[in-house]
Design a protein around this motif. Structure first.
Motif, PDB file in Angstrom:
ATOM      1  N   ASP A 298      16.273  38.975  -9.187  1.00  0.00           N
ATOM      2  CA  ASP A 298      15.991  37.260  -9.302  1.00  0.00           C
ATOM      3  C   ASP A 298      16.819  36.583 -10.955  1.00  0.00           C
ATOM      4  O   ASP A 298      16.692  35.381 -11.362  1.00  0.00           O
ATOM      5  CB  ASP A 298      14.945  36.979  -8.965  1.00  0.00           C
ATOM      6  CG  ASP A 298      15.579  35.541  -8.255  1.00  0.00           C
ATOM      7  OD1 ASP A 298      16.508  35.243  -7.731  1.00  0.00           O
ATOM      8  OD2 ASP A 298      14.406  35.028  -7.758  1.00  0.00           O
ATOM      9  N   LEU A 299      18.147  37.421 -11.325  1.00  0.00           N
ATOM     10  CA  LEU A 299      18.046  37.605 -12.727  1.00  0.00           C
ATOM     11  C   LEU A 299      18.735  35.668 -12.909  1.00  0.00           C
ATOM     12  O   LEU A 299      18.729  34.631 -13.683  1.00  0.00           O
ATOM     13  CB  LEU A 299      19.075  38.229 -13.723  1.00  0.00           C
ATOM     14  CG  LEU A 299      19.692  37.473 -15.011  1.00  0.00           C
ATOM     15  CD1 LEU A 299      18.126  37.159 -16.140  1.00  0.00           C
ATOM     16  CD2 LEU A 299      20.540  38.097 -15.637  1.00  0.00           C
ATOM     17  N   ASN A 300      19.633  35.488 -11.217  1.00  0.00           N
ATOM     18  CA  ASN A 300      20.553  33.835 -11.429  1.00  0.00           C
ATOM     19  C   ASN A 300      19.421  33.404 -11.737  1.00  0.00           C
ATOM     20  O   ASN A 300      19.213  31.837 -11.870  1.00  0.00           O
ATOM     21  CB  ASN A 300      21.102  33.813 -10.426  1.00  0.00           C
ATOM     22  CG  ASN A 300      22.255  34.292 -10.514  1.00  0.00           C
ATOM     23  OD1 ASN A 300      22.725  34.828 -11.281  1.00  0.00           O
ATOM     24  ND2 ASN A 300      22.857  35.342  -9.339  1.00  0.00           N
ATOM     25  N   THR A 301      18.278  33.117 -10.899  1.00  0.00           N
ATOM     26  CA  THR A 301      16.685  32.413 -11.128  1.00  0.00           C
ATOM     27  C   THR A 301      16.546  31.973 -12.140  1.00  0.00           C
ATOM     28  O   THR A 301      16.396  30.424 -12.330  1.00  0.00           O
ATOM     29  CB  THR A 301      16.256  31.953 -10.053  1.00  0.00           C
ATOM     30  OG1 THR A 301      16.863  32.245  -8.233  1.00  0.00           O
ATOM     31  CG2 THR A 301      15.155  31.412 -10.126  1.00  0.00           C
ATOM     32  N   ILE A 302      16.015  33.034 -13.102  1.00  0.00           N
ATOM     33  CA  ILE A 302      15.432  33.096 -14.410  1.00  0.00           C
ATOM     34  C   ILE A 302      16.252  32.444 -15.205  1.00  0.00           C
ATOM     35  O   ILE A 302      16.326  31.342 -15.737  1.00  0.00           O
ATOM     36  CB  ILE A 302      15.620  34.696 -14.927  1.00  0.00           C
ATOM     37  CG1 ILE A 302      14.651  35.009 -14.062  1.00  0.00           C
ATOM     38  CG2 ILE A 302      15.197  34.548 -15.852  1.00  0.00           C
ATOM     39  CD1 ILE A 302      14.147  36.428 -13.934  1.00  0.00           C
ATOM     40  N   LYS A 303      17.560  32.738 -15.153  1.00  0.00           N
ATOM     41  CA  LYS A 303      18.362  31.490 -15.617  1.00  0.00           C
ATOM     42  C   LYS A 303      18.765  29.686 -15.815  1.00  0.00           C
ATOM     43  O   LYS A 303      18.773  29.275 -16.576  1.00  0.00           O
ATOM     44  CB  LYS A 303      19.954  32.496 -15.633  1.00  0.00           C
ATOM     45  CG  LYS A 303      20.171  33.137 -16.580  1.00  0.00           C
ATOM     46  CD  LYS A 303      22.245  33.550 -16.068  1.00  0.00           C
ATOM     47  CE  LYS A 303      21.735  35.356 -17.137  1.00  0.00           C
ATOM     48  NZ  LYS A 303      22.826  35.871 -16.725  1.00  0.00           N
ATOM     49  N   GLN A 304      18.406  29.547 -14.258  1.00  0.00           N
ATOM     50  CA  GLN A 304      18.294  28.376 -13.813  1.00  0.00           C
ATOM     51  C   GLN A 304      17.338  27.909 -14.589  1.00  0.00           C
ATOM     52  O   GLN A 304      16.793  26.435 -15.295  1.00  0.00           O
ATOM     53  CB  GLN A 304      17.898  28.410 -12.242  1.00  0.00           C
ATOM     54  CG  GLN A 304      19.633  27.983 -11.910  1.00  0.00           C
ATOM     55  CD  GLN A 304      19.996  28.097 -10.405  1.00  0.00           C
ATOM     56  OE1 GLN A 304      19.586  27.422  -9.608  1.00  0.00           O
ATOM     57  NE2 GLN A 304      19.885  28.945  -9.539  1.00  0.00           N
ATOM     58  N   ILE A 305      15.812  28.325 -14.329  1.00  0.00           N
ATOM     59  CA  ILE A 305      14.337  28.071 -14.516  1.00  0.00           C
ATOM     60  C   ILE A 305      14.392  28.079 -16.130  1.00  0.00           C
ATOM     61  O   ILE A 305      14.354  27.060 -17.051  1.00  0.00           O
ATOM     62  CB  ILE A 305      13.592  28.495 -14.198  1.00  0.00           C
ATOM     63  CG1 ILE A 305      13.641  28.794 -12.441  1.00  0.00           C
ATOM     64  CG2 ILE A 305      12.184  28.527 -14.935  1.00  0.00           C
ATOM     65  CD1 ILE A 305      12.328  29.695 -12.129  1.00  0.00           C
ATOM     66  N   TYR A 306      15.251  28.327 -16.818  1.00  0.00           N
ATOM     67  CA  TYR A 306      15.358  28.325 -18.822  1.00  0.00           C
ATOM     68  C   TYR A 306      15.860  27.604 -18.907  1.00  0.00           C
ATOM     69  O   TYR A 306      16.038  26.804 -19.786  1.00  0.00           O
ATOM     70  CB  TYR A 306      16.165  30.108 -19.137  1.00  0.00           C
ATOM     71  CG  TYR A 306      16.349  29.958 -20.843  1.00  0.00           C
ATOM     72  CD1 TYR A 306      15.366  29.788 -21.770  1.00  0.00           C
ATOM     73  CD2 TYR A 306      17.596  29.759 -20.505  1.00  0.00           C
ATOM     74  CE1 TYR A 306      15.657  30.320 -22.310  1.00  0.00           C
ATOM     75  CE2 TYR A 306      17.586  29.495 -22.491  1.00  0.00           C
ATOM     76  CZ  TYR A 306      16.932  29.204 -23.430  1.00  0.00           C
ATOM     77  OH  TYR A 306      16.604  29.917 -24.848  1.00  0.00           O
ATOM     78  N   LYS A 307      17.380  27.299 -18.047  1.00  0.00           N
ATOM     79  CA  LYS A 307      18.143  25.884 -18.755  1.00  0.00           C
ATOM     80  C   LYS A 307      17.190  25.345 -18.950  1.00  0.00           C
ATOM     81  O   LYS A 307      17.441  23.767 -19.479  1.00  0.00           O
ATOM     82  CB  LYS A 307      19.040  26.017 -17.682  1.00  0.00           C
ATOM     83  CG  LYS A 307      20.372  25.660 -18.430  1.00  0.00           C
ATOM     84  CD  LYS A 307      21.886  24.947 -17.008  1.00  0.00           C
ATOM     85  CE  LYS A 307      22.667  24.116 -17.109  1.00  0.00           C
ATOM     86  NZ  LYS A 307      23.862  24.435 -16.727  1.00  0.00           N
ATOM     87  N   PHE A 308      16.837  24.398 -17.383  1.00  0.00           N
ATOM     88  CA  PHE A 308      16.114  23.811 -17.173  1.00  0.00           C
ATOM     89  C   PHE A 308      14.782  23.046 -18.916  1.00  0.00           C
ATOM     90  O   PHE A 308      14.459  21.967 -18.951  1.00  0.00           O
ATOM     91  CB  PHE A 308      15.361  23.344 -16.332  1.00  0.00           C
ATOM     92  CG  PHE A 308      14.103  22.330 -15.845  1.00  0.00           C
ATOM     93  CD1 PHE A 308      15.155  20.954 -15.674  1.00  0.00           C
ATOM     94  CD2 PHE A 308      12.885  22.295 -15.668  1.00  0.00           C
ATOM     95  CE1 PHE A 308      14.677  19.710 -15.335  1.00  0.00           C
ATOM     96  CE2 PHE A 308      12.629  20.735 -15.158  1.00  0.00           C
ATOM     97  CZ  PHE A 308      13.118  20.135 -15.232  1.00  0.00           C
TER      98      PHE A 308
END
Length: 781
Positions: A298-308
């Motif tokens: 689920d790296l894509n979700t993790i990247k989105q959450i980090y970006k926010f």
């Protein structure tokens, strides 16, 4: 998971004919859960993870927790303190609200003994003041409603109690509005509303729950009661996307309802739920909730959450979950007995072609690991404080999984000395991994460093039993590394220590290992030299701290346990001199007093079991391994027809098919089913057992060799008849040793000339008359 006392040694006999006895064992049905055998080393945590512990990566539906967050309850106590006076201790408020049984409180109230029963409690002392009577009245009602008008059980509890009599029908359906209207203080009014709202929820009055929330909390939510009330409202709404949306707001606002939210959240409504989000905060929380239950990469979700939000607790927690996934996918097949991950998306693919699936999945998982690792390396310089230390430990762990020890060591060294206890704990695990992977494990300094790293974790286990999982995993890897460096003695002790931690993590109690658990690893993997090293370590008086540590709880209560293993290994290798020397050094009654010898090593080894009918068998033989081996040595020196016949009988009986198989093995199975010991020590041991005594254990090779010698030397017709029959038996069992060959397929078996001679040359002998049966002739080709 049930503990066991010794490997299953079960026999079921069924006769094909009087002569041919087939044996089968049934597995006892003892298996570990996937979660129990799952390996996990990464446990770095940030402050705030406690709320999320239920959602740690697990093979179970939810992770089992030993401690839950009480942050919401503490906030409620602070609200009370602000209302009735700063001189009131929040801990005293907590004691009354959350630790005092309702019966005890109500009994004290009814007998006017609150002051005496709760002496020195500042909350009670303040409530007893005349001006605070409305607050005391509220608390009395709250305590009554803990039972939700059910006399036999507490609210949201499994504890059965004797309820205080006045709890029945505390608030009539038509009267509860009076309680709300009579409360003049806004603080009390909201609390009365919450009590009634909760009461209406458990009475299935959905419309009233929604009305109460919308009236009293929707526009006045500056209290911890607001998300609690919103939780009940959400569950009263039949529109699932809207229910999800409201539950996500509850999840974001409080700790207490996080687990309950996840149980009710509908994960099939993601897109519709996201459409209801009004801003990035709300969209982010919905994505977080989805990711907390996602077992896949689920790296894509993790990247989105980090970006926010780069400093987000949720981002850190999801990184921890992702690393635990990779540990499961890579470490569990490598080190556990299950050989497949605890969580697998297509389990059949592992069974169809295990080696191919293992290689394919490993390559895929390593590729994903490196992608995650590079992302974390990129963000490491962008974060600070606790997040920076956490990310450093995460990168280091990914490096160790990928055997990039030097790079992992670099990031371990970046963890600050001020890192929190959890990250410091992880640092000790990672320093242990560095030593295990890079250093000379025979070096005393290396071993004592390992002791220090291990001991740090051991000291914290009593406070956090979940660390048993980490110790199980670390000791399993440590055992493997010592084995690779040729030290099976220490490897075996670490393996047992790992198993004990695994058992304790599943049952939360310690039990003493059984005979076979003390010895099983060594009888499978050790050499004679390894056993000498183990016995030397066992008897060493001035052990180092590391040696004392690995021996604590793992060494057998009697050094003769290990001598028996050494003698057995020597006997398997046909080294009768060493076998005799070892067995002769042991007490003569050892095999009468220990393990299962008395029940399975109790027949005359010089009378072949296969020729005995059930009623002829005697189980009173006092078996002494040293005397038995000494007799074999004498018979070999004689080299006569009779001595070779006795040797042949003996070697037939120490085979899988005989009555003295415990000379070579510690458990007995059909090779179709795995015994408990097979399961514990890494799967079916058939390939190793095939090598015992030059394949005699399953194929009767030595027995047949000595029978053939006896046949050649013998001049006695009766003796030759018996030998011919036993050569046939050896051929028969050798052919049908494989479980995939049907014993009923008699035409496939080439019996040889011995059975023909038995029916022709020796048909007039007493031996023929004693052992002939109508079905035997069917084997003549």
């Amino acid at each position: 998971m049930a503990s066991k006392t010794y490997p299953g040694i079960m026999r079921v006999f069924s006769s094909l004919v009087l002569l041919f006895i087939f044996q089968a064992s049934f597995a006892c049905g003892w298996y570990e859960s996937a979660e129990t055998s799952r390996l996990a080393l990464f446990k770095s945590e940030r402050e705030g993870f406690l709320k999320l512990h239920y959602f740690c990566y697990s093979a179970n539906s939810y992770h089992e927790v030993s401690q839950v967050s009480n942050k919401d309850q503490e906030l409620n106590c602070i609200e009370w303190q602000k209302k009735i006076g700063a001189n009131v201790s929040t801990s005293d408020i907590y004691t009354i609200l959350y630790e005092t049984d309702s019966d005890k409180f109500q009994a004290a109230y009814q007998t006017n003994t609150l002051k005496q029963v709760f002496a020195k409690n500042t909350f009670i002392a303040t409530l007893l003041r005349f001006k605070n009577k409305p607050f005391l009245d509220y608390l009395v009602l709250a305590k009554k409603l803990e039972y939700n008008n059910v006399p036999s059980s507490k609210w949201e509890s499994w504890s059965g109690i004797n309820s205080y009599p006045e709890n029945v029908n505390t608030v009539a359906i038509g009267d509860y509005n009076k309680k709300i209207l009579s409360a003049k203080d806004p603080f009390l009014k909201q609390r009365y509303v919450f009590l009634i709202l909760r009461d209406r929820f458990y009475s299935s009055d959905k419309a009233e729950v929604i009305r109460l929330y919308d009236t009293y909390f929707a526009n006045n939510n500056n209290t911890i009661l607001a998300p609690w009330a919103l939780y009940y409202k959400a569950l009263c709404i039949d529109d699932f996307p809207l229910q999800n949306y409201l539950l996500s707001k509850v999840f974001a606002s409080c700790d207490d309802k996080s687990f309950a939210v996840m149980q009710h959240y509908n994960f099939k409504q993601t897109a519709a739920t996201l459409r209801l989000a009004k801003n990035d905060d709300e969209r982010n929380m919905i994505l977080i909730i989805e990711s907390l239950r996602n077992p896949a990469p689920d790296l894509n979700t993790i990247k989105q959450i980090y970006k926010f939000d780069p400093n987000s607790i949720y981002f850190s927690f999801l990184v921890q979950r992702e690393i635990n996934k990779l540990e499961d996918w890579i470490f569990t097949p490598k080190y556990s007995v299950n050989k497949i991950p605890a969580v697998s998306f297509d389990k059949m693919s592992w069974y169809d072609n295990y080696e191919k699936a293992k290689a394919d999945n490993f390559n895929k998982d390593i590729f994903y690991l490196r992608e995650l690792k590079q992302f974390l390396i990129d963000v490491h310089d962008e974060v600070s404080g606790e997040q920076k230390d956490f990310i450093a430990s995460a990168i280091a762990q990914l490096c160790f999984i990928d055997d990039e020890i030097d790079l992992g060591k670099k990031y371990v060294n970046m963890i600050s000395v001020n890192a929190n206890v959890s990250i410091q704990l992880q640092k000790n695990i990672q320093l242990a991994l560095v030593a295990l992977k890079q250093d000379n494990l025979q070096d005393k300094n290396t071993q004592n460093n390992l002791f220090k790293y291990f001991n740090v974790i051991e000291d914290l286990v009593e406070e956090d039993v979940s660390l048993l999982k980490n110790l199980y995993s670390l000791y399993r890897i440590a055992s493997d590394e010592f084995s690779k460096q040729g030290d099976k003695a220490i490897a075996g002790l670490l393996f047992l220590k790992s198993n004990l931690k695994k058992e304790a993590s599943d049952s939360w109690y310690y039990y003493a290992p059984s005979f076979y658990e003390y010895t099983g690893y060594f009888e499978r993997y050790a050499t004679l030299e390894d056993m000498d090293n183990l016995i030397e370590l066992y008897q060493k008086e001035d052990k180092t701290p590391f040696e004392k540590y690995i021996c604590a709880g793992t060494t057998a209560p009697d050094v003769n346990f290990y001598r028996d293993v050494k003698g057995t290994i020597a006997f398997r290798k046909n080294n009768l001199a060493i076998a005799y020397q070892v067995f002769a050094s042991m007490p003569a009654n050892f095999w009468q007093k220990n393990y299962e010898y008395k029940n399975n090593l109790n027949e005359d080894p010089f009378v072949p079991k296969v020729l005995q009918k059930a009623k002829e068998r005697k189980f009173s033989y006092r078996f002494n391994k040293a005397e038995f081996v000494a007799r074999l040595i004498e018979l070999k020196k004689e080299n006569t027809a009779t001595s070779n016949l006795l040797l042949a009988h003996a070697y037939f009986n120490v085979s899988y098919w005989g009555n003295s198989w415990m000379m070579l093995a510690y458990d007995w199975s059909s090779r179709i089913e795995e015994t408990d010991s097979d399961y514990i020590y890494g799967g079916n041991n058939y390939d190793s057992e095939m090598m015992y005594q030059n394949s005699n254990y399953y194929r009767c090779t030595l027995a047949k060799m000595y029978y053939e010698k006896a046949l050649k030397l013998s001049k006695d017709k009766e003796e030759k008849a018996l030998v011919s029959l036993m050569i046939f038996e050896c051929n028969y069992y050798d052919y049908y040793r494989n479980s995939d060959i049907s014993p009923g397929n008699l035409t496939a078996f080439k019996s040889g000339k011995e059975i023909t001679d038995f029916y022709s040359v020796y048909s007039t002998t007493k031996t023929f008359k004693q052992y002939n049966c109508p079905l035997l002739k069917a084997f003549i080709n």
